[in-house]
Each structure stands twice: as structure tokens, then as C-alpha cells.
Motif scaffolding. Structure first.
Motif, mmCIF file in Angstrom:
data_model
loop_
_atom_site.group_PDB
_atom_site.id
_atom_site.type_symbol
_atom_site.label_atom_id
_atom_site.label_comp_id
_atom_site.label_asym_id
_atom_site.label_seq_id
_atom_site.Cartn_x
_atom_site.Cartn_y
_atom_site.Cartn_z
ATOM 1 N N SER A 133 59.329 11.795 70.083
ATOM 2 C CA SER A 133 58.821 10.429 70.202
ATOM 3 C C SER A 133 57.707 10.298 71.230
ATOM 4 C CB SER A 133 59.960 9.478 70.559
ATOM 5 O OG SER A 133 60.494 9.823 71.816
ATOM 6 N N GLY A 134 57.361 11.398 71.901
ATOM 7 C CA GLY A 134 56.242 11.370 72.835
ATOM 8 C C GLY A 134 56.603 11.082 74.274
ATOM 9 N N PHE A 135 57.879 10.890 74.590
ATOM 10 C CA PHE A 135 58.270 10.663 75.979
ATOM 11 C C PHE A 135 58.114 11.932 76.815
ATOM 12 C CE2 PHE A 135 60.678 7.023 74.268
ATOM 13 C CZ PHE A 135 60.238 6.052 75.143
ATOM 14 N N PHE A 136 58.381 13.090 76.197
ATOM 15 C CA PHE A 136 58.299 14.375 76.895
ATOM 16 C C PHE A 136 57.211 15.222 76.251
ATOM 17 C CE2 PHE A 136 63.131 13.708 77.028
ATOM 18 C CZ PHE A 136 63.060 12.922 78.173
ATOM 19 N N ASN A 137 56.697 16.183 76.989
ATOM 20 C CA ASN A 137 55.710 17.116 76.473
ATOM 21 C C ASN A 137 56.380 17.990 75.416
ATOM 22 O OD1 ASN A 137 54.363 19.754 76.271
ATOM 23 N ND2 ASN A 137 52.991 18.905 77.823
ATOM 24 N N ILE A 179 59.051 21.100 76.097
ATOM 25 C CA ILE A 179 60.445 20.910 75.677
ATOM 26 C C ILE A 179 60.805 21.883 74.562
ATOM 27 C CG2 ILE A 179 62.055 19.291 74.588
ATOM 28 C CD1 ILE A 179 61.556 18.701 77.550
ATOM 29 N N GLY A 180 59.880 22.131 73.639
ATOM 30 C CA GLY A 180 60.138 23.106 72.574
ATOM 31 C C GLY A 180 60.461 24.478 73.138
ATOM 32 N N LYS A 181 59.715 24.881 74.152
ATOM 33 C CA LYS A 181 60.005 26.171 74.797
ATOM 34 C C LYS A 181 61.345 26.129 75.514
ATOM 35 C CE LYS A 181 55.261 27.666 75.340
ATOM 36 N NZ LYS A 181 54.185 27.986 76.270
ATOM 37 N N ALA A 182 61.629 25.030 76.200
ATOM 38 C CA ALA A 182 62.899 24.906 76.921
ATOM 39 C C ALA A 182 64.094 24.939 75.968
ATOM 40 C CB ALA A 182 62.924 23.613 77.744
ATOM 41 N N ASN A 223 69.752 16.978 72.023
ATOM 42 C CA ASN A 223 69.262 15.828 71.267
ATOM 43 C C ASN A 223 68.338 14.948 72.101
ATOM 44 O OD1 ASN A 223 69.091 14.053 69.003
ATOM 45 N ND2 ASN A 223 70.511 12.704 70.066
ATOM 46 N N GLN A 224 68.681 14.723 73.363
ATOM 47 C CA GLN A 224 67.849 13.875 74.206
ATOM 48 C C GLN A 224 66.489 14.525 74.441
ATOM 49 O OE1 GLN A 224 66.957 14.198 77.746
ATOM 50 N NE2 GLN A 224 66.702 12.070 78.372
ATOM 51 N N LYS A 225 66.479 15.844 74.682
ATOM 52 C CA LYS A 225 65.201 16.548 74.872
ATOM 53 C C LYS A 225 64.383 16.541 73.583
ATOM 54 C CE LYS A 225 66.492 20.011 78.319
ATOM 55 N NZ LYS A 225 66.707 21.460 78.489
ATOM 56 N N PHE A 226 65.017 16.883 72.471
ATOM 57 C CA PHE A 226 64.318 16.969 71.191
ATOM 58 C C PHE A 226 63.773 15.602 70.782
ATOM 59 C CE2 PHE A 226 63.931 17.101 66.595
ATOM 60 C CZ PHE A 226 63.284 18.316 66.394
#
Length: 179
Positions: free
Chosen positions: A121-125, A129-132, A113-116
Motif C-alpha cells: 500500500s506504499g506505507f513501507f519501502n 520490505i521484500g528483502k526483509a 502480513n503487516q509488512k507485506f
């Protein structure tokens, strides 16, 4: 054979237990340790250098805090173990330590949930993250046996007597322009 060796127990049978000790004696201690990791990540952002673009400090570097994602690997490093231990513990919990299954599932859910949410929200690439997370954005390029694309169809359109030429159009091609 020297005297006394015949009756002795082989050294590999003398171990009282096999394998590594578990790090956590109860699900509560595992949950508390995971919460310590989540707090440590939240309290210690990474910093990215950026250049001031205008004003009296233009051209100077300043540090921008950057949120870091939770990961199983980071969690295991925080616990001073390796991620294989976590995966093995999770697999064995289904048989030997069922009381840990809910905590492990909750930890995984929080990390996902934190990654997604961070990517959304634009905090992570989002792509990284989708690949991870194992999410895929698939485009069908060729023939897929499970979901076949229609075969191209060729149409022959006469030019209505304006020159005798026949226009060949393959499906998917736009036969005219809107000018």
C-alpha cells in the motif's frame, strides 16, 4: 588433596536446572505480550520531517507521522530479550512446548502480513520490505541449469539483390525499425 574434597559433589553437578527460564508460562501470556507490542508500535509512530512547499508557512519544517513495521527483533526488544531467544524457543516448542506453536505461528503471520500489506500500500519501502521478508524479484541474466535460456541463433538475411550485402541478425535483436 585437602580433606573433605573427595566426597563432595562437583559444583557443575549441583545445579538443579540448566538453561534460562522461559519468559511465558502459557501461550495466552505470550499472545497478550505480543498484542501489547503490536499496540505499542501502532500507538507510537516515528516522525519524518518535511518542508512546507507553499502557503504562508512555506520553508518551515513539520513532522509527519510514519507507521513502523512489526519485526521479530522489535518484539524481542519489547519483551526485553534477544531474537535468538525467540528462534530457540520456537525451535524447542516443536518438541517441548507444542502448545505455543499456534501462538508463534500467529505472531509470525501478523508480522509478515503487516509488512507485506504496508509495502503493497506504499506505507513501507517495497524493495526493503521484500528483502526483509525473503521475497525475491529474480531476473535471469545468465545460464541457469534449472531453467536454461535458449542459445542465441544467428540468421543471415540477403538484402534481396539491392546491393549484395548479407545482414547478420542474432536472436533477440530487432532486425528492423518501425518508422
Amino acid at each position: 588433596m585437602p580433606k573433605g574434597f573427595k566426597d563432595e559433589i562437583p559444583i557443575w553437578l549441583m545445579r538443579s536446572k540448566h538453561g534460562r527460564n522461559t519468559i511465558f508460562s502459557t501461550p495466552e501470556t505470550m499472545w497478550d505480550a505480543a498484542c501489547e507490542y503490536f499496540k505499542a508500535v501502532d500507538d507510537n509512530p516515528w516522525y519524518r520531517s518535511e518542508v512546507v512547499k507553499s502557503g504562508e508557512n512555506a520553508g518551515q519544517l513539520f513532522a509527519v507521522p510514519v507507521k513502523q513495521p512489526y519485526t521479530i527483533e522489535g518484539l524481542c526488544t519489547f519483551w526485553k530479550t534477544h531474537n535468538q531467544y525467540f528462534y530457540e524457543f520456537e525451535r524447542n516448542a516443536k518438541e517441548k512446548h507444542k502448545e505455543f506453536l499456534d501462538v508463534i505461528a500467529e505472531i509470525r503471520d501478523i508480522i509478515f502480513n503487516q509488512k507485506f500489506s504496508g509495502a503493497a500500500s506504499g506505507f513501507f519501502n517495497a524493495q526493503f520490505i521484500g528483502k526483509a521478508l525473503g521475497l525475491i524479484d529474480r531476473q535471469l541474466v545468465g545460464q541457469d541449469p534449472d531453467n536454461p535460456m535458449p542459445s542465441p541463433v544467428t540468421f543471415y538475411i540477403p538484402d534481396n539483390g539491392r546491393g549484395g550485402n548479407i545482414k547478420q541478425i542474432t536472436s533477440g535483436e530487432v532486425p528492423f525499425s518501425l518508422e
